[in-house]
Every structure is written in C-alpha cells, then in structure tokens.
Design a protein around this motif. Structure first.
Motif, PDB file in Angstrom:
ATOM      1  N   MET A   1     -66.124  55.904  72.248  1.00 38.38           N
ATOM      2  CA  MET A   1     -66.122  55.231  70.935  1.00 38.38           C
ATOM      3  C   MET A   1     -66.872  53.914  71.015  1.00 38.38           C
ATOM      4  N   ARG A   2     -67.578  53.611  69.905  1.00 36.37           N
ATOM      5  CA  ARG A   2     -68.243  52.313  69.808  1.00 36.37           C
ATOM      6  C   ARG A   2     -67.620  51.548  68.639  1.00 36.37           C
ATOM      7  N   ILE A   3     -67.279  50.287  68.874  1.00 36.13           N
ATOM      8  CA  ILE A   3     -66.735  49.442  67.811  1.00 36.13           C
ATOM      9  C   ILE A   3     -67.642  48.235  67.644  1.00 36.13           C
ATOM     10  N   ASP A   4     -68.194  48.047  66.450  1.00 38.76           N
ATOM     11  CA  ASP A   4     -68.959  46.848  66.115  1.00 38.76           C
ATOM     12  C   ASP A   4     -68.067  45.924  65.306  1.00 38.76           C
ATOM     13  N   ILE A   5     -68.158  44.628  65.589  1.00 40.32           N
ATOM     14  CA  ILE A   5     -67.331  43.653  64.882  1.00 40.32           C
ATOM     15  C   ILE A   5     -68.231  42.550  64.344  1.00 40.32           C
ATOM     16  N   ILE A   6     -68.083  42.248  63.061  1.00 36.49           N
ATOM     17  CA  ILE A   6     -68.831  41.148  62.436  1.00 36.49           C
ATOM     18  C   ILE A   6     -67.885  39.966  62.279  1.00 36.49           C
ATOM     19  N   SER A   7     -68.322  38.786  62.776  1.00 32.78           N
ATOM     20  CA  SER A   7     -67.422  37.633  62.831  1.00 32.78           C
ATOM     21  C   SER A   7     -68.213  36.331  62.804  1.00 32.78           C
ATOM     22  N   VAL A   8     -67.625  35.273  62.271  1.00 31.90           N
ATOM     23  CA  VAL A   8     -68.230  33.946  62.405  1.00 31.90           C
ATOM     24  C   VAL A   8     -67.710  33.229  63.656  1.00 31.90           C
ATOM     25  N   LEU A   9     -66.734  33.825  64.325  1.00 35.13           N
ATOM     26  CA  LEU A   9     -66.186  33.247  65.566  1.00 35.13           C
ATOM     27  C   LEU A   9     -66.166  34.283  66.691  1.00 35.13           C
ATOM     28  N   PRO A  10     -67.340  34.768  67.108  1.00 33.38           N
ATOM     29  CA  PRO A  10     -67.376  35.818  68.144  1.00 33.38           C
ATOM     30  C   PRO A  10     -66.741  35.379  69.461  1.00 33.38           C
ATOM     31  N   GLU A  11     -66.718  34.067  69.727  1.00 32.09           N
ATOM     32  CA  GLU A  11     -66.103  33.564  70.968  1.00 32.09           C
ATOM     33  C   GLU A  11     -64.645  34.001  71.080  1.00 32.09           C
ATOM     34  N   LEU A  12     -63.963  34.079  69.921  1.00 27.62           N
ATOM     35  CA  LEU A  12     -62.551  34.468  69.922  1.00 27.62           C
ATOM     36  C   LEU A  12     -62.355  35.894  70.424  1.00 27.62           C
ATOM     37  N   LEU A  13     -63.436  36.687  70.398  1.00 32.56           N
ATOM     38  CA  LEU A  13     -63.306  38.112  70.722  1.00 32.56           C
ATOM     39  C   LEU A  13     -63.910  38.458  72.079  1.00 32.56           C
ATOM     40  N   GLU A  14     -64.236  37.445  72.882  1.00 28.25           N
ATOM     41  CA  GLU A  14     -64.807  37.730  74.200  1.00 28.25           C
ATOM     42  C   GLU A  14     -63.725  38.140  75.187  1.00 28.25           C
ATOM     43  N   SER A  15     -62.728  37.292  75.331  1.00 27.12           N
ATOM     44  CA  SER A  15     -61.708  37.500  76.357  1.00 27.12           C
ATOM     45  C   SER A  15     -60.785  38.706  76.146  1.00 27.12           C
ATOM     46  N   PRO A  16     -60.353  38.990  74.909  1.00 25.16           N
ATOM     47  CA  PRO A  16     -59.317  40.017  74.749  1.00 25.16           C
ATOM     48  C   PRO A  16     -59.684  41.389  75.320  1.00 25.16           C
ATOM     49  N   PHE A  17     -60.996  41.699  75.377  1.00 21.42           N
ATOM     50  CA  PHE A  17     -61.378  43.046  75.818  1.00 21.42           C
ATOM     51  C   PHE A  17     -61.913  43.063  77.237  1.00 21.42           C
ATOM     52  N   SER A  18     -61.722  41.954  77.969  1.00 18.68           N
ATOM     53  CA  SER A  18     -62.303  41.825  79.305  1.00 18.68           C
ATOM     54  C   SER A  18     -61.287  42.015  80.418  1.00 18.68           C
ATOM     55  N   HIS A  19     -60.091  42.521  80.086  1.00 20.73           N
ATOM     56  CA  HIS A  19     -59.048  42.608  81.099  1.00 20.73           C
ATOM     57  C   HIS A  19     -58.307  43.939  81.033  1.00 20.73           C
ATOM     58  N   SER A  20     -57.726  44.293  82.178  1.00 22.24           N
ATOM     59  CA  SER A  20     -56.742  45.366  82.233  1.00 22.24           C
ATOM     60  C   SER A  20     -57.251  46.658  81.603  1.00 22.24           C
ATOM     61  N   ILE A  21     -56.465  47.231  80.709  1.00 22.57           N
ATOM     62  CA  ILE A  21     -56.781  48.555  80.180  1.00 22.57           C
ATOM     63  C   ILE A  21     -58.044  48.543  79.318  1.00 22.57           C
ATOM     64  N   MET A  22     -58.259  47.464  78.556  1.00 20.94           N
ATOM     65  CA  MET A  22     -59.472  47.381  77.738  1.00 20.94           C
ATOM     66  C   MET A  22     -60.716  47.323  78.620  1.00 20.94           C
ATOM     67  N   LYS A  23     -60.595  46.614  79.734  1.00 13.71           N
ATOM     68  CA  LYS A  23     -61.713  46.528  80.670  1.00 13.71           C
ATOM     69  C   LYS A  23     -61.991  47.912  81.265  1.00 13.71           C
ATOM     70  N   ARG A  24     -60.910  48.590  81.652  1.00  9.70           N
ATOM     71  CA  ARG A  24     -61.081  49.916  82.247  1.00  9.70           C
ATOM     72  C   ARG A  24     -61.735  50.878  81.259  1.00  9.70           C
ATOM     73  N   ALA A  25     -61.296  50.829  79.999  1.00  6.29           N
ATOM     74  CA  ALA A  25     -61.872  51.722  78.978  1.00  6.29           C
ATOM     75  C   ALA A  25     -63.376  51.527  78.889  1.00  6.29           C
ATOM     76  N   GLN A  26     -63.816  50.272  79.004  1.00  8.77           N
ATOM     77  CA  GLN A  26     -65.247  49.997  78.888  1.00  8.77           C
ATOM     78  C   GLN A  26     -65.986  50.349  80.177  1.00  8.77           C
ATOM     79  N   THR A  27     -65.379  50.040  81.333  1.00  5.01           N
ATOM     80  CA  THR A  27     -66.003  50.397  82.611  1.00  5.01           C
ATOM     81  C   THR A  27     -66.169  51.906  82.724  1.00  5.01           C
TER      82      THR A  27
END
Ligand code: 6GU
Length: 223
Positions: A1-27
């Motif tokens: 799956m690909r998820i695109d997100i449009i935001s004025v604060l993309p920095e807020l969305l960097e960390s949440p997907f870089s760890h644990s299960i979200m990281k594994r899903a992307q790796t």
C-alpha cells in the motif's frame, strides 16, 4: 500500500512511521508513506495557503487552489481508492474502517489546519472524512498518524504470529483480556493460576470470559 499525505507540517509526520511495526512494514516493502508540503502549491512567494473566511469570524481557512493543485498533481501519478480528509466533524474512526482501508493500494490523506479547508474541496475531491474521536486537535497530522498506524499494522504480512492482530481489542467487538509475564509472583501479586495450568482449552475459555467481563464493565456500548 502507498499512502500520500498533504500537510503544512510534514515534520510532525516524520517520526511516527520510523519505528517498530511501521518501520518494519516499510522495510518489508508493504507500506510506503509519502508526506507532501502543501506550501509547494502556495498561491504566492510568501507560501500562502490559507485566507480569511467569507462571512467573517475568527480563524483562517485553507484555500481551494493550493489543495486542488496538490491533489490533482498526485492524482496524475496514480488513482486513489479513497481521498481522506482528517477533520473533527468526520465519521468516527474505528477498527472496521481500519480493516477496510488496509485492503486498498493507494490512499491520499489531507490534513486540515486552522478552521479547516474550503468546503468545495470536500465536496469535489474528498471521498471519506475521518475523525479520531470527540475532541479537537490543533491539526489533522496527529490524527493522520493514528489512522496510518492503525491501517499499516494490519496490512496482510506486516505482523507475524507474535504480534498478530487477531487477538487485539475490538477485532470482534470485545476488549482484550488481561495479560501477564514472568515472574509468576511479583511482590506477592500472583498471576491467575489458570494461566499456569498448561490447559489451552481452559485458558482460552478464561480469556474469553475476561474479555466479555471487561467489555461489559468498561464499554457496554460495544455489545
Ligand atoms: Cl481528524 N482533526 C482534528 N483537527 N481534530 C480532531 C480530529 C481530526 N479527530 C479528532 N479531533
């Protein structure tokens, strides 16, 4: 799956997907999350994406033009199964919605700010409006992170047996039963003996009863 997100604060969305299960899903290549700064499509050199609201009143509204251009730019690359707008007046997010969305290939999520986005974008582009609960956040980003996490972890193949989603709370409208690990006695606080009995049938029955009791007590609305 690909998820695109449009935001004025993309920095807020960097960390949440870089760890644990979200990281594994992307790796593992099962999930891709791409965050796009809305100001790329700003209407002027100052990066303006919001304006005063017609009819007066406090608070800015996110303008049509940057959002429409951002959405159409992304739509030129791929077809979206849903275009989601994160908003406190959307449909309350639940496990059933997460399950459904986890089966799609392409999702686009728009994060609102200020008083929200111009209603015409909602009417002409958005296919699903999601709220994560009855309280107001200062923007849609943290809510989007919640939705992406809930979806990402149940994409088929992301979880292994140890992290299986099958025994989660809500998966059958029941809260999860209590869990314990070693030691069996901590400061005199004992693990329920049945869990040490080695009898899988009895243990399963006990867990089910605990789940039902917990649901009745805490969330009678689920039953
Ligand atoms: Cl999706 N956005 C905002 N700003 N606040 C919320 C929400 C979303 N869901 C609950 N509160």
């Amino acid at each position: 799956m690909r998820i695109d997100i449009i935001s004025v604060l993309p920095e807020l969305l960097e960390s949440p997907f870089s760890h644990s299960i979200m990281k594994r899903a992307q790796t593992k290549g099962m999930l891709e999350v791409h965050v796009h700064q809305l100001r790329q499509w700003a209407v002027n050199e100052y990066g303006q994406v919001d304006d005063y609201q017609y009819g007066g009143g406090a608070g800015m509204v996110m303008m049509c033009e940057p959002l429409a251009n951002a959405i159409e730019h992304l739509q030129n690359e791929r077809k979206y199964d849903e275009i989601i707008y994160m908003t406190p007046d959307g449909k309350r997010f639940d496990q059933q919605t997460a399950n459904r969305l986890s089966l799609y290939e392409n999702l686009l999520i728009i994060c609102g700010h200020y008083k929200g986005i111009d209603e015409r974008i909602r009417q002409h582009f958005v296919t699903l409006e999601i709220s994560i609960g009855d309280y107001v956040l200062s923007g849609g980003e943290l809510a989007a992170a919640v939705v992406v996490d809930a979806i990402g972890r149940i994409i088929p193949g992301v979880l292994n047996d140890e992290t299986s989603a099958l025994t989660d709370s809500f998966q059958d409208n029941l809260l999860a039963p209590p869990v314990y690990t070693r030691p069996a006695n901590f400061r005199g606080w004992e693990v329920p003996p049945i869990l040490l009995s080695g009898d899988p049938k009895k243990i399963e029955q006990w867990r089910y009863e605990q789940a039902v009791a917990r649901t009745t007590e805490r969330r009678p609305d689920l039953e």
